[in-house]
Design a protein around this motif. Structure first.
Motif, PDB file in Angstrom:
ATOM      1  N   SER A 191      71.723  17.800  14.069  1.00  0.00           N
ATOM      2  CA  SER A 191      71.401  16.491  14.649  1.00  0.00           C
ATOM      3  C   SER A 191      72.563  15.930  15.462  1.00  0.00           C
ATOM      4  O   SER A 191      72.365  15.290  16.502  1.00  0.00           O
ATOM      5  N   ARG A 198      63.393  12.153  12.332  1.00  0.00           N
ATOM      6  CA  ARG A 198      63.935  10.799  12.504  1.00  0.00           C
ATOM      7  C   ARG A 198      64.527  10.631  13.901  1.00  0.00           C
ATOM      8  O   ARG A 198      64.631   9.517  14.410  1.00  0.00           O
ATOM      9  N   SER A 244      63.134  11.366  16.501  1.00  0.00           N
ATOM     10  CA  SER A 244      62.084  10.949  17.431  1.00  0.00           C
ATOM     11  C   SER A 244      62.345   9.532  17.941  1.00  0.00           C
ATOM     12  O   SER A 244      61.956   9.181  19.063  1.00  0.00           O
ATOM     13  N   LYS A 245      63.010   8.719  17.123  1.00  0.00           N
ATOM     14  CA  LYS A 245      63.364   7.366  17.558  1.00  0.00           C
ATOM     15  C   LYS A 245      64.345   7.412  18.730  1.00  0.00           C
ATOM     16  O   LYS A 245      64.314   6.558  19.616  1.00  0.00           O
ATOM     17  N   THR A 246      65.201   8.425  18.716  1.00  0.00           N
ATOM     18  CA  THR A 246      66.108   8.608  19.848  1.00  0.00           C
ATOM     19  C   THR A 246      65.313   9.012  21.082  1.00  0.00           C
ATOM     20  O   THR A 246      65.599   8.563  22.196  1.00  0.00           O
ATOM     21  N   ASP A 275      62.372   8.100  21.767  1.00  0.00           N
ATOM     22  CA  ASP A 275      61.726   6.879  22.262  1.00  0.00           C
ATOM     23  C   ASP A 275      62.644   6.150  23.241  1.00  0.00           C
ATOM     24  O   ASP A 275      62.179   5.603  24.255  1.00  0.00           O
ATOM     25  N   LYS A 276      63.925   6.157  22.956  1.00  0.00           N
ATOM     26  CA  LYS A 276      64.894   5.520  23.856  1.00  0.00           C
ATOM     27  C   LYS A 276      65.068   6.352  25.121  1.00  0.00           C
ATOM     28  O   LYS A 276      65.172   5.807  26.224  1.00  0.00           O
ATOM     29  N   ASP A 307      53.352  15.240  18.155  1.00  0.00           N
ATOM     30  CA  ASP A 307      52.920  13.858  17.942  1.00  0.00           C
ATOM     31  C   ASP A 307      52.257  13.418  19.247  1.00  0.00           C
ATOM     32  O   ASP A 307      52.920  12.933  20.169  1.00  0.00           O
ATOM     33  N   ARG A 326      52.688   9.828  20.428  1.00  0.00           N
ATOM     34  CA  ARG A 326      54.006   9.584  21.010  1.00  0.00           C
ATOM     35  C   ARG A 326      54.053  10.103  22.457  1.00  0.00           C
ATOM     36  O   ARG A 326      54.552   9.438  23.350  1.00  0.00           O
ATOM     37  N   SER A 360      52.254   7.741  24.641  1.00  0.00           N
ATOM     38  CA  SER A 360      53.024   6.514  24.878  1.00  0.00           C
ATOM     39  C   SER A 360      54.099   6.749  25.936  1.00  0.00           C
ATOM     40  O   SER A 360      54.345   5.878  26.783  1.00  0.00           O
ATOM     41  N   TYR A 361      54.724   7.920  25.924  1.00  0.00           N
ATOM     42  CA  TYR A 361      55.732   8.238  26.936  1.00  0.00           C
ATOM     43  C   TYR A 361      55.098   8.313  28.318  1.00  0.00           C
ATOM     44  O   TYR A 361      55.696   7.877  29.314  1.00  0.00           O
TER      45      TYR A 361
END
Length: 224
Positions: free
Chosen positions: A96, A132, A134-136, A138-139, A164, A167, A170-171
């Motif tokens: 990570s 987790r 995936s939140k990055t 999103d940014k 996903d 997701r 949404s992108y």
């Protein structure tokens, strides 16, 4: 050239011995003259690289990123390919904490030929090991650098049924107004890939939303 890591010296010597100036000009033109080349055709470059690894082995994990960065600091595109190839071969050792380094590579020497390996094969692999992150993503999907956004859109390309889809959608919606060719193409490519898993869902998403024509054409390519 900038300072070269010693590990790379025999590789550069090998590439230089097989350089072809005429081919280098043609290869640079194909890449819109964004980079210079030794002028080594892909099959030969792969053979030379394979021979290099057979002779010198893989670098120590603690030296890997420094070697990759050193290769990326050189002007010749073939060395950038080598750097990415090294990371792909060693991707099981990525963690990570390497995601920030991947982002720095995306921001350097940016063009589709490097981005489209770094995205699905490296970033996608790292995020798959720790969702987790995936939140990055999103940014990244709204980053000012469109190459970062392209990677966010494409990073799930190898995930198949683990994708996903919400997701991804949404992108696409976040970037639906983009005039950038590489973003429109990426959205269509990612949707087309997921259509092999669930064509009905992709068709429903495309028909229900206003997306660029290029995205629609690419996304619907194999859907009747």
């Amino acid at each position: 050239m900038k300072g070269i890591h010693p590990y790379l010296l025999p590789l550069i010597k090998s590439y230089d011995q097989h350089a072809d100036k005429e081919r280098a000009v043609a290869m640079a033109a194909y890449m819109k003259n964004n980079f210079v080349f030794f002028g080594i055709p892909s099959p030969l470059r792969k053979d030379l690289t394979k021979s290099f690894f057979a002779t010198y082995g893989m670098p120590a994990k603690e030296d890997r990123n420094a070697i990759v960065q050193s290769a990326y600091d050189q002007p010749q595109r073939e060395l950038h390919y080598f750097a990415i190839n090294l990371l792909v071969k060693e991707k099981k050792t990525l963690a990570s904490s390497d995601l920030a380094f991947m982002k720095s590579l995306i921001e350097q020497n940016s063009w589709w030929d490097s981005i489209d390996t770094i995205g699905p094969h490296l970033v996608g692999f790292i995020v798959a090991q720790d969702v987790r992150l995936s939140k990055t993503m999103d940014k990244w999907a709204v980053d000012k650098n469109f190459w970062i956004r392209r990677v966010a859109i494409l990073h799930q390309m190898k995930w198949k049924r683990q994708t996903d889809f919400n997701r991804l959608c949404s992108y696409c919606l976040l970037n639906a107004d983009s005039k950038e060719f590489f973003i429109q193409k990426a959205m269509g490519w990612a949707l087309r890939e997921y259509a092999y898993v669930d064509a009905k869902a992709v068709k429903q998403f495309i028909t229900a939303n206003q997306l660029p024509k290029l995205t629609i054409r690419e996304g619907m390519k194999h859907i009747r």
